[in-house]
Scaffold this motif. Structure first.
Motif, PDB file in Angstrom:
ATOM      1  N   GLY A  34       4.355   6.302  -7.865  1.00  0.00           N
ATOM      2  CA  GLY A  34       4.936   6.107  -6.540  1.00  0.00           C
ATOM      3  C   GLY A  34       3.990   5.395  -5.591  1.00  0.00           C
ATOM      4  N   TRP A  35       2.697   5.713  -5.662  1.00  0.00           N
ATOM      5  CA  TRP A  35       1.713   5.038  -4.815  1.00  0.00           C
ATOM      6  C   TRP A  35       1.683   3.538  -5.103  1.00  0.00           C
ATOM      7  CZ3 TRP A  35      -3.493   8.255  -4.676  1.00  0.00           C
ATOM      8  CH2 TRP A  35      -3.253   9.494  -4.074  1.00  0.00           C
ATOM      9  N   ILE A  36       1.678   3.189  -6.394  1.00  0.00           N
ATOM     10  CA  ILE A  36       1.624   1.777  -6.774  1.00  0.00           C
ATOM     11  C   ILE A  36       2.864   1.052  -6.269  1.00  0.00           C
ATOM     12  CG2 ILE A  36       1.684   0.188  -8.759  1.00  0.00           C
ATOM     13  CD1 ILE A  36      -0.082   2.275 -10.247  1.00  0.00           C
ATOM     14  N   GLU A  37       4.017   1.680  -6.416  1.00  0.00           N
ATOM     15  CA  GLU A  37       5.258   1.058  -5.957  1.00  0.00           C
ATOM     16  C   GLU A  37       5.281   0.944  -4.444  1.00  0.00           C
ATOM     17  OE1 GLU A  37       8.089   3.624  -7.810  1.00  0.00           O
ATOM     18  OE2 GLU A  37       7.978   2.599  -9.754  1.00  0.00           O
ATOM     19  N   GLU A  38       4.758   1.961  -3.758  1.00  0.00           N
ATOM     20  CA  GLU A  38       4.684   1.918  -2.299  1.00  0.00           C
ATOM     21  C   GLU A  38       3.755   0.809  -1.829  1.00  0.00           C
ATOM     22  OE1 GLU A  38       3.394   4.999   1.290  1.00  0.00           O
ATOM     23  OE2 GLU A  38       4.024   5.820  -0.644  1.00  0.00           O
ATOM     24  N   ALA A  39       2.765   0.493  -2.655  1.00  0.00           N
ATOM     25  CA  ALA A  39       1.812  -0.571  -2.324  1.00  0.00           C
ATOM     26  C   ALA A  39       2.338  -1.957  -2.705  1.00  0.00           C
ATOM     27  CB  ALA A  39       0.482  -0.308  -3.033  1.00  0.00           C
ATOM     28  N   GLY A  40       3.568  -1.999  -3.211  1.00  0.00           N
ATOM     29  CA  GLY A  40       4.172  -3.283  -3.545  1.00  0.00           C
ATOM     30  C   GLY A  40       4.050  -3.678  -4.998  1.00  0.00           C
ATOM     31  N   GLY A  41       3.473  -2.805  -5.824  1.00  0.00           N
ATOM     32  CA  GLY A  41       3.327  -3.106  -7.244  1.00  0.00           C
ATOM     33  C   GLY A  41       4.436  -2.483  -8.061  1.00  0.00           C
ATOM     34  N   SER A  42       4.305  -2.547  -9.379  1.00  0.00           N
ATOM     35  CA  SER A  42       5.299  -1.953 -10.272  1.00  0.00           C
ATOM     36  C   SER A  42       4.613  -1.443 -11.530  1.00  0.00           C
ATOM     37  CB  SER A  42       6.379  -2.974 -10.640  1.00  0.00           C
ATOM     38  OG  SER A  42       5.806  -4.084 -11.328  1.00  0.00           O
ATOM     39  N   VAL A  43       5.266  -0.507 -12.189  1.00  0.00           N
ATOM     40  CA  VAL A  43       4.754   0.098 -13.413  1.00  0.00           C
ATOM     41  C   VAL A  43       5.868   0.061 -14.447  1.00  0.00           C
ATOM     42  CG1 VAL A  43       3.728   2.146 -14.466  1.00  0.00           C
ATOM     43  CG2 VAL A  43       3.276   1.638 -12.058  1.00  0.00           C
ATOM     44  N   ALA A  44       5.565  -0.439 -15.633  1.00  0.00           N
ATOM     45  CA  ALA A  44       6.567  -0.519 -16.687  1.00  0.00           C
ATOM     46  C   ALA A  44       7.041   0.876 -17.081  1.00  0.00           C
ATOM     47  CB  ALA A  44       6.001  -1.244 -17.905  1.00  0.00           C
ATOM     48  N   ALA A  45       8.258   0.952 -17.579  1.00  0.00           N
ATOM     49  CA  ALA A  45       8.827   2.234 -18.000  1.00  0.00           C
ATOM     50  C   ALA A  45       7.971   2.882 -19.075  1.00  0.00           C
ATOM     51  CB  ALA A  45      10.247   2.020 -18.515  1.00  0.00           C
ATOM     52  N   ASP A  46       7.862   4.198 -19.014  1.00  0.00           N
ATOM     53  CA  ASP A  46       7.125   4.998 -20.000  1.00  0.00           C
ATOM     54  C   ASP A  46       5.623   4.728 -20.027  1.00  0.00           C
ATOM     55  OD1 ASP A  46       9.521   6.203 -20.856  1.00  0.00           O
ATOM     56  OD2 ASP A  46       9.930   4.508 -22.187  1.00  0.00           O
ATOM     57  N   VAL A  47       5.116   4.050 -19.017  1.00  0.00           N
ATOM     58  CA  VAL A  47       3.677   3.794 -18.911  1.00  0.00           C
ATOM     59  C   VAL A  47       3.056   4.844 -17.998  1.00  0.00           C
ATOM     60  CG1 VAL A  47       1.958   2.218 -17.920  1.00  0.00           C
ATOM     61  CG2 VAL A  47       3.735   1.345 -19.445  1.00  0.00           C
ATOM     62  N   LYS A  48       1.893   5.375 -18.410  1.00  0.00           N
ATOM     63  CA  LYS A  48       1.186   6.360 -17.606  1.00  0.00           C
ATOM     64  C   LYS A  48       0.158   5.687 -16.708  1.00  0.00           C
ATOM     65  CE  LYS A  48       1.393  10.061 -21.089  1.00  0.00           C
ATOM     66  NZ  LYS A  48       0.568  10.937 -21.954  1.00  0.00           N
ATOM     67  N   VAL A  49       0.054   6.182 -15.496  1.00  0.00           N
ATOM     68  CA  VAL A  49      -1.010   5.737 -14.591  1.00  0.00           C
ATOM     69  C   VAL A  49      -1.674   6.968 -13.988  1.00  0.00           C
ATOM     70  CG1 VAL A  49      -0.105   3.460 -14.010  1.00  0.00           C
ATOM     71  CG2 VAL A  49       0.712   5.460 -12.747  1.00  0.00           C
ATOM     72  N   GLU A  50      -2.955   6.853 -13.732  1.00  0.00           N
ATOM     73  CA  GLU A  50      -3.722   7.919 -13.081  1.00  0.00           C
ATOM     74  C   GLU A  50      -4.741   7.267 -12.176  1.00  0.00           C
ATOM     75  OE1 GLU A  50      -6.890  11.557 -14.104  1.00  0.00           O
ATOM     76  OE2 GLU A  50      -5.884  10.482 -15.732  1.00  0.00           O
ATOM     77  N   ILE A  51      -4.819   7.733 -10.928  1.00  0.00           N
ATOM     78  CA  ILE A  51      -5.709   7.128  -9.944  1.00  0.00           C
ATOM     79  C   ILE A  51      -6.741   8.153  -9.491  1.00  0.00           C
ATOM     80  CG2 ILE A  51      -5.848   6.034  -7.674  1.00  0.00           C
ATOM     81  CD1 ILE A  51      -2.884   5.213  -8.090  1.00  0.00           C
ATOM     82  N   ASN A  52      -8.007   7.868  -9.749  1.00  0.00           N
ATOM     83  CA  ASN A  52      -9.084   8.722  -9.250  1.00  0.00           C
ATOM     84  C   ASN A  52      -9.139   8.593  -7.736  1.00  0.00           C
ATOM     85  OD1 ASN A  52     -11.791   9.633  -8.461  1.00  0.00           O
ATOM     86  ND2 ASN A  52     -12.289   9.593 -10.631  1.00  0.00           N
ATOM     87  N   ALA A  53      -9.256   9.730  -7.046  1.00  0.00           N
ATOM     88  CA  ALA A  53      -9.298   9.704  -5.579  1.00  0.00           C
ATOM     89  C   ALA A  53     -10.449   8.853  -5.060  1.00  0.00           C
ATOM     90  CB  ALA A  53      -9.408  11.133  -5.041  1.00  0.00           C
ATOM     91  N   LYS A  54     -11.508   8.705  -5.849  1.00  0.00           N
ATOM     92  CA  LYS A  54     -12.629   7.869  -5.417  1.00  0.00           C
ATOM     93  C   LYS A  54     -12.267   6.383  -5.457  1.00  0.00           C
ATOM     94  CE  LYS A  54     -15.710   9.688  -8.218  1.00  0.00           C
ATOM     95  NZ  LYS A  54     -17.021   9.925  -8.858  1.00  0.00           N
ATOM     96  N   TYR A  55     -11.213   6.022  -6.206  1.00  0.00           N
ATOM     97  CA  TYR A  55     -10.696   4.647  -6.194  1.00  0.00           C
ATOM     98  C   TYR A  55      -9.758   4.465  -5.002  1.00  0.00           C
ATOM     99  CZ  TYR A  55      -8.482   0.315  -7.732  1.00  0.00           C
ATOM    100  OH  TYR A  55      -8.013  -0.980  -7.796  1.00  0.00           O
ATOM    101  N   ALA A  56      -8.850   5.430  -4.832  1.00  0.00           N
ATOM    102  CA  ALA A  56      -7.932   5.405  -3.683  1.00  0.00           C
ATOM    103  C   ALA A  56      -7.496   6.825  -3.389  1.00  0.00           C
ATOM    104  CB  ALA A  56      -6.729   4.518  -3.970  1.00  0.00           C
ATOM    105  N   LEU A  57      -7.690   7.240  -2.150  1.00  0.00           N
ATOM    106  CA  LEU A  57      -7.380   8.610  -1.762  1.00  0.00           C
ATOM    107  C   LEU A  57      -5.889   8.804  -1.510  1.00  0.00           C
ATOM    108  CD1 LEU A  57      -8.643  11.374  -1.150  1.00  0.00           C
ATOM    109  CD2 LEU A  57      -9.122  10.566   1.166  1.00  0.00           C
ATOM    110  N   ASP A  58      -5.197   7.701  -1.197  1.00  0.00           N
ATOM    111  CA  ASP A  58      -3.771   7.786  -0.933  1.00  0.00           C
ATOM    112  C   ASP A  58      -3.142   6.410  -1.128  1.00  0.00           C
ATOM    113  OD1 ASP A  58      -4.556   6.371   1.371  1.00  0.00           O
ATOM    114  OD2 ASP A  58      -4.647   8.208   2.571  1.00  0.00           O
ATOM    115  N   ALA A  59      -1.828   6.326  -0.923  1.00  0.00           N
ATOM    116  CA  ALA A  59      -1.109   5.071  -1.149  1.00  0.00           C
ATOM    117  C   ALA A  59      -1.582   3.979  -0.193  1.00  0.00           C
ATOM    118  CB  ALA A  59       0.386   5.301  -0.993  1.00  0.00           C
ATOM    119  N   ALA A  60      -1.910   4.337   1.041  1.00  0.00           N
ATOM    120  CA  ALA A  60      -2.343   3.339   2.021  1.00  0.00           C
ATOM    121  C   ALA A  60      -3.649   2.681   1.592  1.00  0.00           C
ATOM    122  CB  ALA A  60      -2.503   3.999   3.388  1.00  0.00           C
ATOM    123  N   GLU A  61      -4.585   3.483   1.086  1.00  0.00           N
ATOM    124  CA  GLU A  61      -5.856   2.911   0.622  1.00  0.00           C
ATOM    125  C   GLU A  61      -5.640   2.071  -0.632  1.00  0.00           C
ATOM    126  OE1 GLU A  61     -10.432   4.205  -0.581  1.00  0.00           O
ATOM    127  OE2 GLU A  61      -8.964   5.756  -0.071  1.00  0.00           O
TER     128      GLU A  61
END
Length: 467
Positions: free
Chosen positions: A421-448
């Motif tokens: 959801g963060w990636i999509e909110e940032a204007g990106g997209s994620v292919a179906a059935d693909v996993k994503v994980e974001i370390n808070a040190k990379y981005a604490l929230d969707a805005a960052e």
């Protein structure tokens, strides 16, 4: 100086509990002192009152009849005079000013998960396999970086988790946090007693049958270990409280903190909107101007099913064990005899028989006593509850995969869904059935995250966004 048999007998005899010394002469000096320390740690006057049932019992059915909702901020920000933006600004300032400390309750083992270590060491990251402890540490580090402040992390263990937890943090360099920033302390214990006789049970010849005194023991342990005094001396006015099994907890959420401050609350709680009347969560209610939590097992169905004028549930707020306390409030309540009452639980507790044989009962044989942190709510002069979206803030890991709820599989999927959801909110997209994980040190929230991703960014294979 070692404790003598006569000294212990003098403690135990007035309460008819001298049977726990029956193997004294068989023990070496170290084992004798271990048993003596356990005996001396017990408040026998308090235990006697609990055994006799002389403590006040709450009539939850009667309470539920008159229950309403306390002051509440709904997920859309309604319910209060100020805006979510006002709350965020206020919370961010409190973080920058160094007013916030954090306490994590981490006394549980991963027994129900089939995991033979402290639950905080469970690998919860869907791609990274980061432990729960590491996920929280990364979030704390990212928060510190954003607000330019060191936030102390008080971590409460139990007898069962203390040694392994300390070793884990030592071996992993405090997960990137400063040595003096992670303060590990241990909660207290309460003895189990035979359900019929009220006699103390022996787990071994040199040990009582003990269990942690519940998450309500946090306050007593913070005071006993000097942590509460340390907070006051260092200017930490508010304490963010959470439990170890929820990897989605928004640690030091500034909006949550801001609502606490703007409302003048002494204790603020995150809640989720119940999906159906009898959902198995604690119900946050108000009765006679005081806030309480009524456990789902104590809430009569007719009260659970009450509706408001719009047809929604009247008692919709389910507790998720995330709170903010004023440190001054904790200081005021630390010696109260009424703010953290003991609750009884009927349990199967292994014990030594009179002949020294270990008995493993097949049915409940003992009474355990524990306290719950939410019982501080009625003592608070002002409270407020804050609704969160469970998809963004609540995915507890309690049961092994295969169970219907609260499993690692479901929690990991919740992390993936949130970060998708963060990636999509940032204007990106994620292919179906693909996993994503974001370390808070990379981005604490969707805005960052939006500041870091190129335009039309797309993820076509599993990806972990590391710091």
């Amino acid at each position: 100086m070692s404790t003598t048999f006569e000294e212990l007998t003098a403690i135990l005899a007035p309460f008819d509990q001298t049977h726990v010394l029956r193997y004294w002469d068989e023990l070496d000096a170290k084992a004798q002192e271990s048993l003596a320390d356990q005996v001396k740690a017990i408040d026998f006057n308090e235990l006697a009152r609990l055994i006799k049932g002389e403590d006040e019992q709450v009539d939850f059915a009667a309470m539920a009849k008159d229950a309403t909702l306390p002051m509440a901020v709904s997920a859309d920000g309604s319910g209060v005079e100020w805006s979510p933006e006002d709350a965020r600004e206020k919370g961010e300032q409190a973080l920058r000013d160094g007013q916030i400390a954090v306490v994590l309750v981490a006394g549980g083992q991963g027994t129900r998960l089939g995991f033979d270590s402290p639950k905080g060491m469970f690998p919860a990251g869907p791609i990274s396999s980061r432990t729960l402890f590491q996920i929280f540490a990364d979030r704390l580090l990212a928060t510190e970086r954003r607000y330019g402040v060191a936030i102390p992390w008080y971590l409460m263990t139990s007898e069962a988790t203390d040694t392994d937890t300390r070793a884990y943090f030592a071996e992993n360099n405090n997960l990137g946090l400063a040595d003096d920033q992670v303060i590990i302390f241990k909660q207290g214990t309460m003895p189990a007693v035979d359900a019929k006789s009220g006699k103390l049970l022996l787990a071994a010849k040199d040990s009582l049958a003990l269990s942690p005194d519940g998450h309500g023991g946090t306050l007593r342990a913070l005071d006993r270990t000097g942590c509460l005094q340390r907070m006051k001396e260092n200017g930490h006015q508010h304490l963010f409280y959470f439990q170890v099994d929820n990897p989605l907890v928004t640690l030091c959420d500034p909006e949550f903190i801001g609502h606490h401050l703007l409302s003048g609350s002494e204790m603020t709680s995150q809640v989720i909107r119940k999906r159906y009347p009898t959902e198995k969560v604690g119900n946050v209610v108000q009765v006679d101007g005081r806030t309480h939590v009524i456990e789902y097992s104590d809430l009569p169905d007719e009260a659970a099913e009450m509706t408001d004028a719009s047809g929604g549930l009247k008692l919709w707020a389910g507790s998720i064990a995330v709170h903010i306390f004023d440190v001054a409030f904790l200081e005021r309540e630390k010696n109260s005899d009424t703010s953290l009452p003991f609750h009884r639980a009927s349990k199967k507790v292994p014990y030594l028989s009179d002949s020294g044989e270990e008995i493993k009962p097949e049915t409940p044989n003992a009474t355990k006593f524990e306290t719950f942190i939410f019982d501080l709510l009625p003592s608070a002069e002002q409270t407020i509850i804050y609704e969160v979206d469970p998809a963004k803030a609540f995915a507890p890991i309690k049961n092994a995969d295969g169970a219907e709820t609260d499993t690692p599989l479901l929690a990991r999927q919740a992390i993936v869904n949130l970060h998708r959801g963060w990636i999509e909110e940032a204007g990106g997209s994620v292919a179906a059935d693909v996993k994503v994980e974001i370390n808070a040190k990379y981005a604490l929230d969707a805005a960052e995250l939006k500041t870091k991703l190129p335009e039309n960014f797309r993820v076509d294979s599993d990806r972990y966004f590391d710091a």
